[in-house]
Enzyme design. Structure first.
Site, PDB file in Angstrom:
ATOM      1  N   GLN A  18       0.660  -1.270   0.011  1.00 13.86           N
ATOM      2  CA  GLN A  18       0.042   0.006   0.028  1.00 13.86           C
ATOM      3  C   GLN A  18       0.777   1.307  -0.006  1.00 13.86           C
ATOM      4  OE1 GLN A  18      -2.563  -1.640   3.143  1.00 13.86           O
ATOM      5  NE2 GLN A  18      -4.043  -0.239   2.200  1.00 13.86           N
ATOM      6  N   ASN A 163      -1.554 -10.732   8.796  1.00 15.38           N
ATOM      7  CA  ASN A 163      -2.745  -9.640   8.813  1.00 15.38           C
ATOM      8  C   ASN A 163      -3.888 -10.154   8.297  1.00 15.38           C
ATOM      9  OD1 ASN A 163      -3.479  -6.543   9.380  1.00 15.38           O
ATOM     10  ND2 ASN A 163      -4.126  -7.144   7.360  1.00 15.38           N
ATOM     11  N   GLU A 164      -5.146  -9.982   9.221  1.00 14.31           N
ATOM     12  CA  GLU A 164      -6.356 -10.281   8.858  1.00 14.31           C
ATOM     13  C   GLU A 164      -6.518 -11.451   7.969  1.00 14.31           C
ATOM     14  OE1 GLU A 164      -8.135  -6.716   7.405  1.00 14.31           O
ATOM     15  OE2 GLU A 164      -8.049  -5.455   9.463  1.00 14.31           O
ATOM     16  N   TYR A 286     -12.805  -2.023  12.898  1.00 14.31           N
ATOM     17  CA  TYR A 286     -13.082  -0.993  12.256  1.00 14.31           C
ATOM     18  C   TYR A 286     -14.769  -0.622  12.600  1.00 14.31           C
ATOM     19  CZ  TYR A 286      -8.987  -0.523   9.740  1.00 14.31           C
ATOM     20  OH  TYR A 286      -7.509  -0.522   9.215  1.00 14.31           O
ATOM     21  N   GLU A 346      -4.855  -1.912  14.340  1.00 15.65           N
ATOM     22  CA  GLU A 346      -5.349  -1.062  13.358  1.00 15.65           C
ATOM     23  C   GLU A 346      -6.555  -0.314  13.867  1.00 15.65           C
ATOM     24  OE1 GLU A 346      -6.044  -2.387   9.347  1.00 15.65           O
ATOM     25  OE2 GLU A 346      -3.999  -3.486   9.531  1.00 15.65           O
ATOM     26  N   TRP A 393      -4.383   3.306  11.974  1.00 11.16           N
ATOM     27  CA  TRP A 393      -4.366   2.940  10.491  1.00 11.16           C
ATOM     28  C   TRP A 393      -4.978   4.237   9.792  1.00 11.16           C
ATOM     29  CZ3 TRP A 393      -2.483  -0.657   7.668  1.00 11.16           C
ATOM     30  CH2 TRP A 393      -2.269  -0.568   6.259  1.00 11.16           C
ATOM     31  N   GLU A 400      -5.369   1.888  -1.302  1.00  8.94           N
ATOM     32  CA  GLU A 400      -6.442   1.182  -0.506  1.00  8.94           C
ATOM     33  C   GLU A 400      -6.912  -0.077  -1.416  1.00  8.94           C
ATOM     34  OE1 GLU A 400      -7.284   1.028   2.474  1.00  8.94           O
ATOM     35  OE2 GLU A 400      -9.123  -0.344   2.136  1.00  8.94           O
ATOM     36  N   TRP A 401      -6.082  -0.944  -1.866  1.00 10.89           N
ATOM     37  CA  TRP A 401      -6.363  -2.128  -2.335  1.00 10.89           C
ATOM     38  C   TRP A 401      -7.458  -1.918  -3.572  1.00 10.89           C
ATOM     39  CZ3 TRP A 401      -2.761  -5.085  -0.632  1.00 10.89           C
ATOM     40  CH2 TRP A 401      -2.567  -5.055   0.501  1.00 10.89           C
TER      41      TRP A 401
HETATM   42  C1  GBH Z   1      -7.924  -3.258   7.017  1.00  6.40           C
HETATM   43  O1  GBH Z   1      -8.466  -4.263   6.429  1.00  6.40           O
HETATM   44  C2  GBH Z   1      -6.569  -3.713   6.373  1.00  6.40           C
HETATM   45  O2  GBH Z   1      -5.648  -4.545   7.195  1.00  6.40           O
HETATM   46  C3  GBH Z   1      -5.734  -2.593   5.638  1.00  6.40           C
HETATM   47  O3  GBH Z   1      -4.637  -3.052   4.819  1.00  6.40           O
HETATM   48  C4  GBH Z   1      -6.711  -1.599   4.874  1.00  6.40           C
HETATM   49  O4  GBH Z   1      -6.085  -0.609   4.292  1.00  6.40           O
HETATM   50  C5  GBH Z   1      -7.620  -0.951   6.127  1.00  6.40           C
HETATM   51  O5  GBH Z   1      -8.075  -2.022   7.019  1.00  6.40           O
HETATM   52  C6  GBH Z   1      -8.673  -0.057   5.408  1.00  6.40           C
HETATM   53  O6  GBH Z   1      -9.640  -0.692   4.691  1.00  6.40           O
HETATM   54  O7  GBH Z   1     -19.324  -3.548   5.451  1.00  6.40           O
HETATM   55  O8  GBH Z   1     -19.423  -1.492   6.307  1.00  6.40           O
HETATM   56  O9  GBH Z   1     -19.631  -3.214   7.705  1.00  6.40           O
HETATM   57  C7  GBH Z   1      -9.867  -3.913   6.877  1.00  6.40           C
HETATM   58  C8  GBH Z   1     -10.972  -4.926   6.690  1.00  6.40           C
HETATM   59  C9  GBH Z   1     -13.048  -5.148   6.109  1.00  6.40           C
HETATM   60  C10 GBH Z   1     -12.965  -3.533   7.816  1.00  6.40           C
HETATM   61  C11 GBH Z   1     -14.465  -4.610   5.680  1.00  6.40           C
HETATM   62  C12 GBH Z   1     -14.317  -3.198   7.454  1.00  6.40           C
HETATM   63  C13 GBH Z   1     -16.635  -3.882   6.537  1.00  6.40           C
HETATM   64  C14 GBH Z   1     -17.405  -2.785   6.868  1.00  6.40           C
HETATM   65  N1  GBH Z   1     -12.470  -4.310   6.650  1.00  6.40           N
HETATM   66  N2  GBH Z   1     -15.153  -3.973   6.902  1.00  6.40           N
HETATM   67  S1  GBH Z   1     -19.055  -2.681   6.443  1.00  6.40           S
END
Ligand code: GBH
Length: 443
Positions: A18, A163-164, A286, A346, A393, A400-401
């Site tokens: 990233q 990671n995850e 998150y 994060e 984070w 962002e992927w």
């Molecule tokens: C992380 O993944 C990663 O480790 C990182 O690389 C990335 O940049 C960062 O977070 C930000 O994306 O459908 O509205 O309920 C985060 C994994 C998966 C967290 C989807 C939030 C769903 C939100 N995410 N999830 S929702």
């Protein structure tokens, strides 16, 4: 803000693909994300991480930004294809040299290096051999962990193996929104098992090479049933088992939750390898998830429902600091004495931050986000949960992927493609926060 305990670790997090860029520089090999980003239609803005924040060349400037912020730790990831261009065998010395320079610069600034070994950028040749569907990948991962620990084991202060792994399994191999873009849905269980096996084998390699503590970073989401029927509660329990327990139950010695997966790939002894003691549990948080019973014709045992009543980020994720306290309490209640100390590896948010006419970047929503989530961590500590660190984070706006450059998570604004860095108002806020955070602040 109330005081945090002495020694609480204040950090920022990033990952290699990233931010580093330099995708073809100094002998780096291709990863699944280079391949995926080159496939039309996969990335929202058609971009790739080939240049990203150009951190590979600007790491000294980025280290100075961290020193200015006052963090005591930096969580970065090592790019497997940068140090082992074909995934196994021939070592790329220039790749290891980069991490030497980075780690030495961090230590010179009093910042603990926290290294993640796998943040989704699998070497393409390993994917060509079956990726995480292939049991051999677990052994290749342990060999790679051994190599990195042999070089950095005297200086990295905390290791994070994966990671995850849930997101890598579900989006990478389940739905195909992430690399490698497979769509196996519930047939992706071998990806869970082989990542966990690789984790357990890597823990052994890290312990043999380094005296530093070892962790894994899982993503968690507190699950809220959106209805009172038994079917709604059953759906919530199913989602909780999949999202929050599939990886953590076996890591903490409880074996896999009952999810109806075909577990043929699990061999005798694997669960003991996976349950190798952890020093720290990394928690990426998150938002919470609303769940109700699925429609009769749904292939899934649950339906996800947007949560009402919360503000939302530019990613449309709810801003719910109460969910972090709830989650930490859930982890303590579920795992009891088996739960290691937690670090929040994060926590962060995306907003549409842009410089004003004077070149300043103001992000009051991120300040409110951080304030709320730090208060939630403090409340969880007061509840009796052992939380020893918090990593934002992210340090920088980055790639962002699948969203490309369209989502800005940084404390520091990055202008693409020039790469110019501008600390946002949240950076100044966090600097003040860290400086006054505890009875014995480190700076
Ligand atoms: C992380 O993944 C990663 O480790 C990182 O690389 C990335 O940049 C960062 O977070 C930000 O994306 O459908 O509205 O309920 C985060 C994994 C998966 C967290 C989807 C939030 C769903 C939100 N995410 N999830 S929702």
């Amino acid at each position: 803000m109330p005081e945090f305990p002495t020694g609480f670790r204040w950090g920022v997090s990033t990952s290699a693909y990233q931010i580093e860029g330099a995708a073809d520089t100094d002998g780096r090999g291709p990863s699944i994300w280079d391949t995926f980003a080159a496939t039309p239609g996969r990335i929202a803005d058609g971009s790739s991480g080939a240049v990203a924040c150009d951190h590979y060349h600007r790491y000294a400037e980025d280290t100075a930004l961290m020193a200015g912020l006052g963090v005591t730790a930096y969580r970065f990831s090592v790019s497997w294809p940068r140090v082992l261009p074909t995934g196994a065998g021939a070592v790329n010395a220039s790749g290891l040299d980069f991490y030497d320079r980075l780690v030495d610069g961090l230590l010179a600034n009093g910042i603990d290096p926290v290294a993640t070994l796998f943040h989704w950028d699998l070497p393409q040749p390993i994917e060509d051999a079956g990726g995480w569907l292939n049991r051999d990948t677990a052994y290749r991962f342990a060999e790679y962990a051994d190599l990195v620990a042999a070089h950095l084991g005297d200086r990295v202060k905390l290791w994070i193996t994966l990671n995850e792994p849930f997101i890598h399994m579900s989006l990478g191999y389940g739905t195909g929104e992430h690399a490698p873009g497979r769509t196996l849905l519930f047939d992706s269980f071998p990806v869970a098992h082989h990542q966990l096996l690789g984790h357990g084998l890597a823990v052994g390699a890290l312990r043999a090479r380094s005296g530093s503590p070892v962790a894994i970073a899982n993503n968690y989401s507190p699950v809220r049933p959106m209805g009172d029927s038994p079917a709604d509660h059953a759906a919530a329990a199913a989602y909780e088992a999949l999202h929050n327990r599939l990886f953590t139950d076996p890591l903490l010695g409880r074996g896999y939750p009952e999810l109806g997966f075909d577990q043929d790939v699990v061999r005798d002894g694997d669960l003991d390898v996976i349950a190798a003691p952890l020093d720290v549990l990394g928690v990426n948080y998150y938002n919470p998830t609303g769940v109700r019973a699925p429609e009769a014709d749904s292939p899934l045992p649950f339906a996800l429902v947007p949560l009402e009543g919360y503000p939302r980020t530019a990613f449309d994720w709810p801003v719910a600091p109460d969910g972090l306290r709830e989650l930490l309490g859930w982890l303590r209640d579920r795992y009891g004495p088996d739960l290691p100390p937690i670090q929040i590896t994060e926590s962060g948010c995306a907003y549409d931050d842009e410089p004003d006419a004077q070149g300043r970047v103001s992000d009051p929503d991120r300040i409110a986000y951080l304030d709320g989530h730090l208060r939630a961590v403090h409340a969880a500590i007061a509840d009796g949960v052992d939380v020893t660190g918090y990593f934002v984070w992210s340090l920088l706006d980055n790639w962002e992927w699948a969203e490309g450059f369209t989502k800005r998570f940084g404390l520091v604004h990055v202008d693409f493609p020039t790469g110019r860095r501008t600390p946002k108002s949240s950076y100044a806020w966090l600097r003040e926060m860290i400086a006054t955070a505890g009875p014995d602040p480190l700076r």
